[in-house]
Design a protein around this motif. Structure first.
Motif, short mmCIF file in Angstrom:
data_model
loop_
_atom_site.label_atom_id
_atom_site.label_comp_id
_atom_site.label_asym_id
_atom_site.label_seq_id
_atom_site.Cartn_x
_atom_site.Cartn_y
_atom_site.Cartn_z
N ALA A 101 5.22 29.72 62.94
CA ALA A 101 5.29 29.86 64.77
C ALA A 101 4.26 28.93 65.44
CB ALA A 101 5.35 31.12 65.24
N LEU A 102 3.03 28.91 65.01
CA LEU A 102 1.78 28.32 65.60
C LEU A 102 2.04 26.83 65.23
CD1 LEU A 102 -1.04 28.68 67.13
CD2 LEU A 102 -1.98 28.66 64.81
N LYS A 103 2.36 26.56 64.03
CA LYS A 103 2.41 25.05 63.79
C LYS A 103 3.41 24.43 64.52
CE LYS A 103 1.37 21.75 60.21
NZ LYS A 103 0.96 21.73 58.85
N LYS A 131 2.41 24.92 55.71
CA LYS A 131 1.67 23.69 55.02
C LYS A 131 0.26 23.58 55.83
CE LYS A 131 5.84 22.49 53.73
NZ LYS A 131 6.07 22.74 52.36
N TYR A 132 -0.58 24.69 56.18
CA TYR A 132 -1.76 24.58 56.52
C TYR A 132 -2.79 24.60 55.33
CZ TYR A 132 -1.24 25.66 61.52
OH TYR A 132 -0.96 25.48 63.00
N ASP A 133 -3.78 23.69 55.15
CA ASP A 133 -4.84 23.83 54.27
C ASP A 133 -5.82 24.74 54.40
OD1 ASP A 133 -3.30 21.53 52.82
OD2 ASP A 133 -4.35 20.02 54.33
N ALA A 134 -6.00 25.08 55.63
CA ALA A 134 -7.16 26.15 56.04
C ALA A 134 -6.43 26.87 57.12
CB ALA A 134 -8.35 25.46 56.57
N ASN A 135 -7.10 28.05 57.29
CA ASN A 135 -6.73 29.06 58.43
C ASN A 135 -7.05 28.42 59.69
OD1 ASN A 135 -6.26 31.27 60.32
ND2 ASN A 135 -6.81 32.73 58.99
N PRO A 136 -6.07 28.08 60.71
CA PRO A 136 -6.40 27.50 62.02
C PRO A 136 -7.32 28.32 62.72
CG PRO A 136 -4.19 27.88 61.77
CD PRO A 136 -4.71 28.07 60.33
N ILE A 137 -7.07 29.67 62.81
CA ILE A 137 -8.02 30.70 63.44
C ILE A 137 -9.40 30.54 63.27
CG2 ILE A 137 -8.02 32.83 64.08
CD1 ILE A 137 -5.23 33.44 63.59
N GLY A 140 -11.58 26.08 63.49
CA GLY A 140 -11.97 25.23 64.64
C GLY A 140 -11.03 24.27 65.19
N SER A 141 -9.85 24.13 64.22
CA SER A 141 -8.97 23.16 64.64
C SER A 141 -8.15 23.41 66.16
CB SER A 141 -7.88 22.96 63.63
OG SER A 141 -7.20 24.07 63.55
N LEU A 142 -8.48 24.81 66.67
CA LEU A 142 -7.78 25.03 67.87
C LEU A 142 -8.67 25.21 68.93
CD1 LEU A 142 -5.47 28.20 66.41
CD2 LEU A 142 -4.69 25.70 66.73
N GLY A 143 -9.67 24.34 68.90
CA GLY A 143 -10.73 24.48 69.83
C GLY A 143 -10.41 24.04 71.17
N LYS A 144 -9.16 23.18 71.42
CA LYS A 144 -8.97 22.83 72.75
C LYS A 144 -8.24 23.84 73.72
CE LYS A 144 -5.07 19.70 71.39
NZ LYS A 144 -4.52 18.37 71.22
N TRP A 145 -7.75 25.10 72.86
CA TRP A 145 -7.12 25.90 73.44
C TRP A 145 -7.88 27.42 73.47
CZ3 TRP A 145 -4.16 23.07 69.55
CH2 TRP A 145 -3.30 22.39 70.09
N GLN A 146 -7.68 28.18 74.25
CA GLN A 146 -8.19 29.44 74.25
C GLN A 146 -7.36 30.29 73.07
OE1 GLN A 146 -9.28 31.62 78.08
NE2 GLN A 146 -7.75 29.85 79.00
N VAL A 147 -8.17 31.07 72.27
CA VAL A 147 -7.30 31.85 71.10
C VAL A 147 -7.70 33.27 71.04
CG1 VAL A 147 -7.13 32.17 68.58
CG2 VAL A 147 -7.44 29.56 69.79
#
Length: 644
Positions: A101-103, A131-137, A140-147
């Motif tokens: 859902a995130l992707k 199809k994620y190689d690492a956990n996006p949470i 740091g790949s979600l850095g441009k958003w608030q998580v």
């Protein structure tokens, strides 16, 4: 979706809250109950008096594999204290129940927007499925958003543990936990939803109480969790509106009620013959609950039987109605020709979806306009009208019934998957707002003798109930003799009957075309039809605020077209036609009026974004002669911020 009603008082109507709009999307696996969550959040939004528009988006598979990218189901709602006409461009909040859902949804989130994620579902297995190689949470790949990530799954299990549910059944409550958190975030009352759960699970009170506990736990988490940063409560004021009673309505609900209202205004019973097909099936479901208004519903064995039964009902003196989507409309094509040849009233609803063939069953498109206007063998003219929004479907259905009964002709109504499934507030009209158009049957033979195909001033033939003494006649699919209706396929007669059928349809009284925003004449007209109304309206409004000479025209009567439309179009230097197809209305406008209409085409199964049309307006006015403006769903510029 449950229905919410809200009485707008004169005091509320005169209020002036700060203009604000928030876009939230709930996304998860197709078994996570995102459509239910979104529907109930919509109910609470309507009860809060906000204006709103929704966009349910779900996979075609009945049950896609868990955690996969193509199994994601989403529900988007745009709500606020100002006029809302689309489901929103960029998201302010994305609730992602799993990695898939995130992707599939995160790129729609605006810069700095909020992600609420169920960290309990971000397991190695689910990450691999997405199809994620690492956990996006964590990477740091979600850095441009608030998580904001926390274990919603475990928190739900803890909340419903006292009710003794199995692990699988307990986890089904996590959509209610998420809903509870969302209700707290936007300062919403839980009680209407608690009442709804008690009614829904009246036969299983344990399940009702478990879901209520989940809602309360999610709400309490927002109240008590000491989380710094993004988790804040935000109140959105009610939107100004005319005083009156409002309710939420989907396009399928509105068109069903409009058909019933039309039959009541005509003073005749209605027969609906249908066959299940996405996204038209909901019309049969709604009409089946309205039998007290003289409605008979029939689920046929196939599409051809469905329309044939409706034609039979019209021959017997009732209003025949059928509905389908593009593939089913194709199957009904020969029977539509029969209704045109026999000149019987019939309403055909086409809830368009992506094609061809089975195509995109749960995605929206406007690609059946050619099929509606031209899609029958021979010269077979048929009135075609299109709804612009869920609530507008009510008015369009009444108009379809009026034309069908007053001109003795089949009529096609075009909606689409977006209109059918989306919801918006609708001011419940007064019965006195509508003038009756009672049907008159021929019950006695005229002094000069009965002729089944005699014509009145509208070129319509008489409507005779079978078995009426002295009015015996035959109808069928072979060409009719002028006047008598006997079989006659002589050259002169066929020419005359073809001309009469065409003239009757072209002579239908339709309102003149109005300009929605802007002036009559100028540099650019943006011309739309159907569900493109909202994004076109907002894009033109934004462009005019920037001083651009642009107007918005939206066509309801696709065939016959308004008599003033040609002159109106020629009063503009340029014409842009946004459509969710490859340029069908554009071609009809060029054909009928010899104008240089230019297309803006999108066939992704998703509605237009406001920014796409706004960019096309700029290109037409500042980009030279203005050629075709393709739309891509990738690498689009950011939308203008709506929120303060």
């Amino acid at each position: 979706m449950a229905t919410a009603a809200h009485e707008v008082t004169p005091q509320e109507a005169s209020a002036h809250p700060p203009a604000e709009s928030i876009v939230v999307r709930f996304a998860g696996d197709s078994g996570d109950g995102m459509q239910l969550t979104g529907g109930q959040f919509t109910l609470s939004t309507a009860l809060a008096g906000n204006d709103l528009a929704t966009f349910p988006d779900f996979p075609a598979e009945i049950r896609a594999p868990l955690g996969t990218l193509f199994g994601v189901s989403a529900f988007q709602i745009n709500f606020g204290s100002t006029a809302i006409e689309t489901a929103g461009d960029e998201l302010d909040v994305l609730v992602a129940m799993n990695p898939a859902a995130l992707k599939t949804n995160v790129d729609a989130l605006k810069l700095g927007g909020l992600i609420i994620a169920d960290s309990g579902e971000f397991t190695d297995r689910n990450l691999a499925k997405a199809k994620y190689d690492a956990n996006p949470i964590e990477d740091g790949s979600l850095g441009k958003w608030q998580v904001l990530a926390f274990n919603i799954s475990q928190l739900t299990l803890d909340a419903v543990k006292p009710f003794g549910l199995g692990n699988k059944e307990a986890l089904r409550c996590k959509n209610m936990w998420t809903l509870g958190l969302a209700l707290w975030m936007f300062d919403r009352d839980r009680q209407p939803l608690i009442d709804w759960l008690k009614a829904k699970f009246a036969k299983n009170p344990t399940l009702a109480e478990a879901n209520i506990a989940a809602i309360n736990a999610g709400h309490a988490y927002g109240e008590t969790a000491e989380i710094s940063g993004p988790l804040k409560q935000h109140h959105v004021a009610a939107a100004p509106a005319e005083p009156g009673l409002y309710r939420t309505v989907t396009g399928a609900e509105a068109i069903s009620m409009g058909l019933v209202a039309g039959a009541q205004l005509a003073g005749i019973p209605m027969f609906f013959g249908g066959y299940p097909i996405t996204p038209a099936s909901a019309i049969l479901h709604h009409l089946s609950r309205l039998k007290e208004f003289g409605i008979t519903t029939f689920q046929a064995e196939d599409e051809i039987a469905a329309i044939a039964s409706a034609i039979g009902a019209s021959y017997a003196g009732q209003l025949g109605v059928t509905s389908s989507s593009g593939p089913g409309i194709a199957l009904k094509g020969e029977a539509m020709g029969l209704a045109i040849m026999t000149e019987l009233p019939l309403v055909i609803i086409n809830s368009q979806r992506g094609g061809p063939s089975t195509g995109l069953p749960t995605k929206t498109e406007q690609s059946d306009l050619y099929q509606a206007v031209y899609g029958r063998n021979g010269d077979a003219p048929m009135p075609v009208i299109a709804a612009r929004s869920p609530s507008d479907a009510f008015e369009v259905a009444i108009e379809a019934v009026r034309i069908a009964t007053q001109y003795m002709t089949p009529v096609m109504v075009l909606t689409d998957g977006y209109i059918a499934n989306a919801a918006e507030p609708w001011k419940v009209p007064s019965v006195s707002d509508y003038a009756p158009f009672p049907v008159e049957y021929l019950e006695t033979a005229p002094a000069e003798g009965f002729q089944a195909y005699a014509r009145d001033a509208k070129l319509k033939r008489p409507w005779v109930k079978p078995g009426t003494p002295g009015l015996l006649h035959r109808i069928g699919g072979i060409e009719k003799a002028l006047g008598t209706g006997n079989i006659d396929y002589s050259p002169a007669n066929h020419q005359a009957m073809t001309d009469i059928r065409q003239d009757k349809v072209l002579g239908i009284d339709v309102p003149d075309q109005q300009v929605e925003i802007g002036e009559q004449g100028g540099k650019l007209a943006v011309v739309g039809w159907g569900s493109t109304f909202g994004p076109i309206h907002q894009a033109v409004r934004r462009a005019r605020r920037r001083g651009l000479d642009v107007a918005h025209l939206h066509i309801r009567h696709i065939w016959p077209m308004p008599k003033n439309l040609g002159a109106l179009l020629k009063s503009y230097d340029k014409i842009l036609v946004p459509e969710m197809n490859t340029g069908q209305l554009k071609t009809v406008l060029r054909d009928q009026f010899l104008v240089d209409a230019r297309p803006l085409n999108k066939v992704s199964g998703q509605p237009f974004r406001i920014v796409e049309i706004e960019d096309a307006i700029d290109a037409m006015l500042h980009g030279g002669s203005g050629g075709e403006v393709p739309v891509s769903d990738t690498q689009l510029p950011s939308a203008e911020a709506i929120n303060p």
